[in-house]
Design an enzyme around this catalytic site. Sequence first.
Site, PDB file in Angstrom:
ATOM      1  N   ASP A 178       0.820  -1.223   0.000  1.00  0.00           N
ATOM      2  CA  ASP A 178       0.000   0.000   0.000  1.00  0.00           C
ATOM      3  C   ASP A 178       0.851   1.270   0.000  1.00  0.00           C
ATOM      4  OD1 ASP A 178      -2.490  -1.171  -0.035  1.00  0.00           O
ATOM      5  OD2 ASP A 178      -2.731  -1.148   2.125  1.00  0.00           O
ATOM      6  N   ASP A 179       0.197   2.354  -0.335  1.00  0.00           N
ATOM      7  CA  ASP A 179       0.752   3.713  -0.266  1.00  0.00           C
ATOM      8  C   ASP A 179       1.909   3.952  -1.230  1.00  0.00           C
ATOM      9  OD1 ASP A 179      -1.136   4.360   1.623  1.00  0.00           O
ATOM     10  OD2 ASP A 179       0.189   3.989   3.323  1.00  0.00           O
TER      11      ASP A 179
END
Length: 81
Positions: free
Chosen positions: A13-14
């Site tokens: 993620d991110d």
Amino acid sequence: MPQTRMQLVVTGDDFGYCPRRNQGLVECFLSGGITTLSLLVNGSAAQEAADLAKRHSIPLGSMLTCLKECPCAPDYSSPPW
């Protein structure tokens, strides 16, 4: 009877949050630790992340943040609404 084949998908993620995180996630993908990435499309390093994904043929999903860093909408988490 044929056996059911299962596949584990591990998403980082991110991707796009910052250049350092981008590099770490690319390294994880290239070493086989993760199978796909989730692009933080309104992150400060999103364009760099998209370029890295294209260069390394990394499968991407997308996500937006609504409350932190660079929000894509006003903060409605507290009154008054």
